[in-house]
Structure formats: structure tokens, C-alpha cells
Write a protein that holds these residues in place. Structure first.
Motif, PDB file in Angstrom:
ATOM      1  N   PRO A  88      45.881  51.082  30.335  1.00  0.00           N
ATOM      2  CA  PRO A  88      46.116  51.713  31.642  1.00  0.00           C
ATOM      3  C   PRO A  88      45.705  53.180  31.614  1.00  0.00           C
ATOM      4  O   PRO A  88      45.861  53.865  30.598  1.00  0.00           O
ATOM      5  CB  PRO A  88      47.630  51.569  31.838  1.00  0.00           C
ATOM      6  CG  PRO A  88      48.053  50.485  30.889  1.00  0.00           C
ATOM      7  CD  PRO A  88      47.121  50.570  29.726  1.00  0.00           C
ATOM      8  N   ALA A  89      45.196  53.650  32.724  1.00  0.00           N
ATOM      9  CA  ALA A  89      44.743  55.032  32.801  1.00  0.00           C
ATOM     10  C   ALA A  89      44.878  55.543  34.224  1.00  0.00           C
ATOM     11  O   ALA A  89      45.021  54.774  35.182  1.00  0.00           O
ATOM     12  CB  ALA A  89      43.296  55.152  32.318  1.00  0.00           C
ATOM     13  N   VAL A  90      44.820  56.852  34.358  1.00  0.00           N
ATOM     14  CA  VAL A  90      44.693  57.538  35.630  1.00  0.00           C
ATOM     15  C   VAL A  90      43.280  58.105  35.691  1.00  0.00           C
ATOM     16  O   VAL A  90      42.697  58.466  34.662  1.00  0.00           O
ATOM     17  CB  VAL A  90      45.745  58.669  35.745  1.00  0.00           C
ATOM     18  CG1 VAL A  90      45.511  59.540  36.968  1.00  0.00           C
ATOM     19  CG2 VAL A  90      47.148  58.072  35.773  1.00  0.00           C
ATOM     20  N   TYR A  91      42.719  58.189  36.883  1.00  0.00           N
ATOM     21  CA  TYR A  91      41.325  58.601  37.052  1.00  0.00           C
ATOM     22  C   TYR A  91      41.250  59.793  38.004  1.00  0.00           C
ATOM     23  O   TYR A  91      42.159  60.021  38.821  1.00  0.00           O
ATOM     24  CB  TYR A  91      40.483  57.440  37.587  1.00  0.00           C
ATOM     25  CG  TYR A  91      40.533  56.222  36.694  1.00  0.00           C
ATOM     26  CD1 TYR A  91      39.529  55.959  35.774  1.00  0.00           C
ATOM     27  CD2 TYR A  91      41.622  55.340  36.750  1.00  0.00           C
ATOM     28  CE1 TYR A  91      39.587  54.857  34.931  1.00  0.00           C
ATOM     29  CE2 TYR A  91      41.691  54.239  35.907  1.00  0.00           C
ATOM     30  CZ  TYR A  91      40.675  54.002  35.011  1.00  0.00           C
ATOM     31  OH  TYR A  91      40.740  52.906  34.171  1.00  0.00           O
ATOM     32  N   VAL A  92      40.187  60.546  37.887  1.00  0.00           N
ATOM     33  CA  VAL A  92      39.912  61.656  38.796  1.00  0.00           C
ATOM     34  C   VAL A  92      38.592  61.356  39.493  1.00  0.00           C
ATOM     35  O   VAL A  92      37.601  60.994  38.834  1.00  0.00           O
ATOM     36  CB  VAL A  92      39.865  63.001  38.033  1.00  0.00           C
ATOM     37  CG1 VAL A  92      39.262  64.103  38.892  1.00  0.00           C
ATOM     38  CG2 VAL A  92      41.267  63.388  37.566  1.00  0.00           C
ATOM     39  N   TYR A  93      38.586  61.499  40.815  1.00  0.00           N
ATOM     40  CA  TYR A  93      37.443  61.087  41.638  1.00  0.00           C
ATOM     41  C   TYR A  93      37.038  62.276  42.512  1.00  0.00           C
ATOM     42  O   TYR A  93      37.836  62.783  43.289  1.00  0.00           O
ATOM     43  CB  TYR A  93      37.866  59.894  42.495  1.00  0.00           C
ATOM     44  CG  TYR A  93      36.802  59.224  43.343  1.00  0.00           C
ATOM     45  CD1 TYR A  93      35.500  59.699  43.442  1.00  0.00           C
ATOM     46  CD2 TYR A  93      37.131  58.075  44.056  1.00  0.00           C
ATOM     47  CE1 TYR A  93      34.553  59.059  44.226  1.00  0.00           C
ATOM     48  CE2 TYR A  93      36.191  57.423  44.847  1.00  0.00           C
ATOM     49  CZ  TYR A  93      34.908  57.927  44.926  1.00  0.00           C
ATOM     50  OH  TYR A  93      33.960  57.293  45.713  1.00  0.00           O
ATOM     51  N   THR A 103      38.363  66.746  45.230  1.00  0.00           N
ATOM     52  CA  THR A 103      38.631  66.055  43.974  1.00  0.00           C
ATOM     53  C   THR A 103      40.058  65.548  43.996  1.00  0.00           C
ATOM     54  O   THR A 103      41.001  66.333  44.228  1.00  0.00           O
ATOM     55  CB  THR A 103      38.426  67.000  42.776  1.00  0.00           C
ATOM     56  OG1 THR A 103      37.131  67.603  42.859  1.00  0.00           O
ATOM     57  CG2 THR A 103      38.530  66.232  41.465  1.00  0.00           C
ATOM     58  N   GLY A 104      40.223  64.250  43.779  1.00  0.00           N
ATOM     59  CA  GLY A 104      41.545  63.643  43.880  1.00  0.00           C
ATOM     60  C   GLY A 104      41.914  62.844  42.654  1.00  0.00           C
ATOM     61  O   GLY A 104      41.104  62.638  41.734  1.00  0.00           O
ATOM     62  N   VAL A 105      43.159  62.381  42.649  1.00  0.00           N
ATOM     63  CA  VAL A 105      43.716  61.603  41.547  1.00  0.00           C
ATOM     64  C   VAL A 105      43.794  60.149  41.978  1.00  0.00           C
ATOM     65  O   VAL A 105      44.415  59.817  43.001  1.00  0.00           O
ATOM     66  CB  VAL A 105      45.115  62.123  41.172  1.00  0.00           C
ATOM     67  CG1 VAL A 105      45.731  61.255  40.077  1.00  0.00           C
ATOM     68  CG2 VAL A 105      45.034  63.580  40.719  1.00  0.00           C
ATOM     69  N   ALA A 106      43.152  59.274  41.206  1.00  0.00           N
ATOM     70  CA  ALA A 106      43.116  57.843  41.508  1.00  0.00           C
ATOM     71  C   ALA A 106      44.049  57.100  40.565  1.00  0.00           C
ATOM     72  O   ALA A 106      44.037  57.319  39.350  1.00  0.00           O
ATOM     73  CB  ALA A 106      41.693  57.304  41.369  1.00  0.00           C
ATOM     74  N   ARG A 160      45.571  70.623  36.328  1.00  0.00           N
ATOM     75  CA  ARG A 160      45.340  69.452  35.466  1.00  0.00           C
ATOM     76  C   ARG A 160      44.077  68.708  35.882  1.00  0.00           C
ATOM     77  O   ARG A 160      43.268  68.306  35.044  1.00  0.00           O
ATOM     78  CB  ARG A 160      46.542  68.516  35.551  1.00  0.00           C
ATOM     79  CG  ARG A 160      46.499  67.327  34.600  1.00  0.00           C
ATOM     80  CD  ARG A 160      46.891  67.682  33.207  1.00  0.00           C
ATOM     81  NE  ARG A 160      48.211  68.321  33.191  1.00  0.00           N
ATOM     82  CZ  ARG A 160      48.758  68.811  32.080  1.00  0.00           C
ATOM     83  NH1 ARG A 160      48.109  68.737  30.933  1.00  0.00           N
ATOM     84  NH2 ARG A 160      49.954  69.369  32.144  1.00  0.00           N
ATOM     85  N   VAL A 161      43.893  68.522  37.185  1.00  0.00           N
ATOM     86  CA  VAL A 161      42.696  67.833  37.676  1.00  0.00           C
ATOM     87  C   VAL A 161      41.444  68.622  37.310  1.00  0.00           C
ATOM     88  O   VAL A 161      40.428  68.053  36.883  1.00  0.00           O
ATOM     89  CB  VAL A 161      42.790  67.635  39.208  1.00  0.00           C
ATOM     90  CG1 VAL A 161      41.454  67.208  39.788  1.00  0.00           C
ATOM     91  CG2 VAL A 161      43.861  66.595  39.530  1.00  0.00           C
ATOM     92  N   ALA A 238      45.051  53.732  45.238  1.00  0.00           N
ATOM     93  CA  ALA A 238      44.824  54.855  46.155  1.00  0.00           C
ATOM     94  C   ALA A 238      44.226  56.030  45.392  1.00  0.00           C
ATOM     95  O   ALA A 238      44.302  56.108  44.161  1.00  0.00           O
ATOM     96  CB  ALA A 238      46.127  55.267  46.828  1.00  0.00           C
ATOM     97  N   VAL A 239      43.641  56.937  46.151  1.00  0.00           N
ATOM     98  CA  VAL A 239      43.208  58.233  45.636  1.00  0.00           C
ATOM     99  C   VAL A 239      43.922  59.298  46.462  1.00  0.00           C
ATOM    100  O   VAL A 239      43.865  59.264  47.701  1.00  0.00           O
ATOM    101  CB  VAL A 239      41.682  58.424  45.723  1.00  0.00           C
ATOM    102  CG1 VAL A 239      41.276  59.741  45.051  1.00  0.00           C
ATOM    103  CG2 VAL A 239      40.941  57.253  45.086  1.00  0.00           C
TER     104      VAL A 239
END
Length: 407
Positions: A88-93, A103-106, A160-161, A238-239
Motif C-alpha cells: 500500500p502507498a500514498v501518491y502525489v499527482y 499538486t495533490g495527494v492521491a 511534505r508534498v 480520490a485526489v
């Protein structure tokens, strides 16, 4: 408080990302989807708009469409075009369109928090569109496109992003429409830190994707009736973007006729409303909130609204003022959601598209609105109210297919 959840994304292998990524399923007609995907067998439109592969005229909500979507999704995975991350991971888009960048957090977010209004809404959803995406989720056992969320900016999340986005991305490509899409996977420690920082965010707001979120909630309810419900069905993809980064374009209006009035009669009817509406010569772009540009009889005018109730977060909006003072009483459009005499034009098309429609005889009058402020959207959502229909047009738009949440 809002909770962010890492997930094992199904996503394209790096060399295929640009070909897989597709515009949102609901911003085009079936014919437009067919044209966009016709020479691209990897296009994710073959999953989100699978009717493009079926005979012309096939009902878009027929069982054959959902079955074809499932088959195409499984084929992309079997071929190795779509792969599932092992952890599992978190992504930045990040999206960049011209000089605008956001720039958001996915990741995944909670259906419970959606139902509890920690994730807030500003729009009514249509049952037929909910039915469609609920059936699509059920057929694929997956959510194939993200909801677009916003939140009051937080310095810790911004920092952080920014640090994650300074690293090497998974994907970085320019789509055919000129929008640049860049995606990063956060390291485990950064992802956990983002989850902790989001836990301090008091509320999230749906900017775009109300039907996707509502369908995720309906699918979760269906899952709970099964003998072995999927735990992941309690989450939706979601993002989330800070409100300082979100850009809203206007959603303009065109009306087919003047309700039996001549141009002079309609213009005179507007002037009788003074001082509540001031009609004067002007250009195609309103200068500020409280003004609307009107194209009528071959030229642009400015409508400046007075006597505005600043205390009502909905009634003070330009779309409400236009509806309450012009479209309803003077043009007979009582319900813009259902009246076929009115059409809505996304601001990305520019005022020249409004002129074209009027000059071509497709409309008698056009109205260009000032874009809604993100703070207005947040205030309306906090009040538990609903924006006027077609109040917001978000650009740039997230692409489907880059991140998929599979149960």
C-alpha cells in the motif's frame, strides 16, 4: 477529522501510462469517446466508456457495456499493461496546464466520513448516473477514476508534498490536450506522515466527482449485504488538493429563445429591474463577482447586480442572481436542471464559443459568468447547502486509468 488511507494501486507500467490515461468518462459523448480511442487499444476509455466498442446505438447502461468494461479491464491486467503495487502507498499527482499548476495527494478516503459529512458535498446527484457508476464498480470490483477533493491548505501537508515531488516520478507525460501529468509514489515513511497530517484536517470538500463518491457509498452498502464483503469497499479513490491550488473556471449559459420577446422587449424588461440589474455596454469577460456578460443582438453587454443578500452563501452567487432575476422571471426558465431551452458551456471553451452558438442560431442569448471562488464552494458546503446547477468547471482535469482502486 479526515483520514487518508494508503492502498495497493493498479496502475500502468511506465511505458504505457500516456496511452492508458484517459479523460474523465463523463466529459464527452459516446461518439467523442469513440474518436479519442479509435487508434489506441490501450485507452482506458475502453474500460470507462466500453460502449465505444459496441454497435452504434447500444444503450450506454446495458449489461453488455459493463461486461465489456470488465473484459477490457481484465485484459489490460493480463497483458501486463496494468500492474498492481505490492505494498500500500500514498501518491502525489501534479497537473500543469499553461501557467497553472496544482499538486495533490492521491489515496483512499472513507465512505463513512462521506456519509457523516466530514467529506462535504455541494451538488445533488442524479439517480441514473449513480446507477451507472455503481454497476460499473460492481462489474469490475474496482473504482476506476478518482474523486477530486479540496481542503483548507495546511503548511505541513504542503511541505511534505513538495518534498515528495522533488524526487523521481513514476510518470511524467503531456496528454494530447497539452496538460502535463506527473505522478510520484511516496516512500512508506512519507506516506505515513501524510496520513498523520491529514488526520488534523477538519473537513474535505468534493470539488468534482459527486457521482463517483455517491456510487462508492452505494456499492459499499451492496457489499455489506454479501456473505463476505470486501473491506476495501469502505474506501473510495480520490485526489485531494489544497484550496490555494484549485482553479475554477466559469460555467456559462446559453438560452435558445427569448420566450416570445423581441430583442428590444427583452432589453427593456432588464432595464425595468434597475437598480437590481444595471445593463450597460461591455466586453465578454465579467470584471468581478456580481457581474455577468451577456451576448445579445451581435454585441456584448454587462449586467451588474445590485441589492445582493451577502449573508446567504447561495443566493449571493452570480449563477443564483442570474437565475432569480433574468432566467426565471424574464425568460421563463424555472428549473435549469430540466429545462431544455437552456444549455451550459464550460469556461474552458471561452467566450468565443458563446458567440459562435448565438451567431449560428443555436441560441438567442448567452451569458458569461465570473468564476466561482473556491471559498464560496467551501462556505456553501459548510452550510449544508447546494450550489446552483452547473456552477463550477474545474481545469485541468484528473485522468482516469493512472490509479485504480481494486477491492
Amino acid at each position: 477529522m479526515a483520514r487518508l488511507h494508503p492502498f495497493c494501486a493498479v496502475r500502468p507500467e511506465a511505458g504505457s501510462a500516456a496511452r492508458v490515461a484517459a479523460p474523465p468518462y463523463d466529459v464527452m459523448t459516446a461518439d467523442e469517446a469513440r474518436t479519442l480511442a479509435h487508434d489506441n487499444p490501450l485507452s482506458f476509455l475502453r474500460v470507462t466508456r466500453a460502449e465505444l466498442e459496441l454497435a452504434a446505438g447500444t444503450p450506454p447502461y446495458s449489461e453488455a457495456v459493463y461486461e465489456r468494461a470488465r473484459t477490457n479491464f481484465e485484459a489490460l491486467r493480463a497483458a501486463g499493461t496494468l500492474l498492481r503495487d505490492a505494498e500500500p502507498a500514498v501518491y502525489v499527482y501534479r497537473l500543469r496546464m499553461g501557467d497553472h499548476e496544482q499538486t495533490g495527494v492521491a489515496g483512499c478516503f472513507s465512505v463513512d466520513e462521506y456519509e457523516q459529512d466530514i467529506i462535504k458535498k455541494h451538488e445533488r446527484t442524479r439517480p441514473d448516473k449513480e446507477d451507472d457508476r455503481t454497476r460499473h464498480i460492481g462489474a469490475l470490483r474496482a473504482q476506476t477514476g478518482p474523486v477530486f477533493l479540496t481542503y483548507r491548505a495546511a503548511a505541513a501537508i504542503d511541505a511534505r508534498v513538495g518534498a515528495i515531488a522533488a524526487q523521481a516520478p513514476l510518470y511524467d507525460f503531456v496528454a494530447p490536450d497539452g496538460v502535463r501529468h506527473t505522478l510520484w509514489r511516496a516512500a512508506a515513511a512519507d506516506g505515513q506522515a501524510l496520513c498523520t497530517e491529514f488526520a488534523a484536517v477538519p473537513a474535505l470538500y468534493i470539488a468534482d466527482g459527486h457521482h463517483r463518491a455517491a456510487s462508492a457509498a452505494r456499492n459499499r452498502a451492496a457489499e455489506q449485504r454479501l456473505a463476505k464483503p470486501a473491506p476495501d469497499a469502505s474506501l473510495f479513490l480520490a485526489v485531494a488538493f489544497a484550496d490555494t491550488q484549485v482553479r475554477i473556471l466559469p460555467y456559462n449559459r446559453v438560452v435558445k429563445d427569448l420566450a416570445g420577446q423581441s430583442v428590444d422587449e427583452f432589453r427593456a424588461a432588464i432595464t425595468r429591474l434597475a437598480p437590481r440589474v444595471d445593463l450597460r455596454a461591455g466586453g465578454p469577460v465579467p470584471a468581478r463577482a456580481g457581474e455577468v456578460a451577456m451576448y445579445l443582438d451581435g454585441r456584448w453587454h454587462q449586467l451588474a447586480f445590485g441589492d445582493i443578500d451577502a449573508g446567504d452563501p447561495v443566493r449571493r452567487l452570480d449563477a443564483s442572481l442570474l437565475q432569480d432575476r433574468i432566467l426565471g422571471p424574464l425568460l421563463g426558465i424555472e428549473d435549469p436542471r430540466t429545462d431544455t431551452r437552456i444549455d451550459f458551456v464550460g469556461g474552458i471553451r471561452g467566450p468565443e464559443d458563446l458567440v459562435r452558438r448565438v451567431e449560428a442560431g443555436q441560441a438567442a442569448v448567452a451569458f458569461a459568468l465570473f468564476p466561482l471562488a473556491v471559498d464560496d464552494l467551501i462556505q456553501v458546503s459548510d452550510a449544508g447547502a447546494v450550489l446552483p446547477p452547473k456552477s463550477t468547471w474545474f481545469e485541468p482535469k484528473l485522468r482516469d486509468g493512472l490509479l485504480v482502486h481494486v477491492f
